[in-house]
Design a protein around this motif. Structure first.
Motif, short mmCIF file in Angstrom:
data_model
loop_
_atom_site.label_atom_id
_atom_site.label_comp_id
_atom_site.label_asym_id
_atom_site.label_seq_id
_atom_site.Cartn_x
_atom_site.Cartn_y
_atom_site.Cartn_z
N SER A 19 36.08 47.91 30.26
CA SER A 19 36.99 48.23 31.31
C SER A 19 37.73 49.30 30.84
O SER A 19 37.92 49.73 29.60
CB SER A 19 38.00 47.08 31.47
OG SER A 19 37.17 45.90 32.21
N THR A 21 41.68 51.34 32.13
CA THR A 21 42.72 51.44 33.02
C THR A 21 43.53 52.78 32.85
O THR A 21 43.88 53.36 31.59
CB THR A 21 43.87 50.37 32.91
OG1 THR A 21 42.75 49.08 33.16
CG2 THR A 21 44.83 50.42 33.77
N ARG A 69 35.01 49.45 40.55
CA ARG A 69 36.35 49.99 40.52
C ARG A 69 37.06 49.02 41.29
O ARG A 69 37.01 48.53 42.24
CB ARG A 69 36.50 51.29 41.22
CG ARG A 69 37.76 52.04 40.95
CD ARG A 69 37.69 53.62 41.21
NE ARG A 69 38.66 54.34 41.06
CZ ARG A 69 38.83 55.79 40.95
NH1 ARG A 69 37.68 56.51 41.13
NH2 ARG A 69 39.88 56.30 40.56
N ASN A 74 43.03 52.01 39.81
CA ASN A 74 43.23 52.48 38.50
C ASN A 74 42.31 51.90 37.50
O ASN A 74 42.81 52.05 36.36
CB ASN A 74 44.64 52.59 38.45
CG ASN A 74 45.28 51.06 38.28
OD1 ASN A 74 44.52 50.32 38.75
ND2 ASN A 74 46.29 50.84 37.49
N THR A 75 41.55 51.02 37.89
CA THR A 75 40.76 50.32 36.74
C THR A 75 39.38 50.47 37.04
O THR A 75 38.79 50.19 38.26
CB THR A 75 41.14 48.74 36.53
OG1 THR A 75 42.72 48.70 36.25
CG2 THR A 75 40.39 48.18 35.53
#
Length: 125
Positions: A19, A21, A69, A74-75
């Motif tokens: 992941s 961010t 996404r 934003n991740t």
């Protein structure tokens, strides 16, 4: 700033998830992943558009990896299945302006202005 997480040691044919961010706004940014194995050049892995409507993969991971996404934009995550020893590498999260230039060269490292610190994934037999 990009913060990647999830690196680790996984067995051959196993699955793993990375992941990443962004600390700031991801508006208008395409995001993706590159990787670099020992003694090799950095290579494109996968990318996804800001809207998450389009995804791109290198031939070496197509059908095994899935980039996604979050709705907050934003991740970004990279789901890696059927892992092989040759997938062992440092994985870098990247982000770049989703421009016409980017659309013509999605796999080009110069299209991504923002790079995370890298996270190690080791596939062991």
């Amino acid at each position: 700033q990009l913060q990647a997480s999830g690196g680790g040691l996984v067995q051959v044919e196993g699955s793993w998830r990375l992941s990443c961010t962004t600390s700031g706004s991801a508006d208008g940014l395409a995001m993706g992943w590159f990787r670099q194995a020992p003694g090799k050049e950095r290579e494109f892995v996968a990318a996804i558009t800001w809207s998450a409507t389009s995804t791109y993969y290198s031939d070496s991971v197509k059908g095994r990896f899935t980039i996604s996404r979050a709705s907050t934009k934003n991740t970004v995550s990279l789901q890696m299945n059927s892992l092989k020893p040759e997938d062992t590498a440092v994985y870098y999260c990247v982000a770049g302006r989703q421009s016409y230039s980017w659309s013509r060269n999605v796999q080009g490292p110069t299209q991504y202005a923002y790079w995370g610190q890298g996270t190690q994934v080791t596939v062991s037999s």
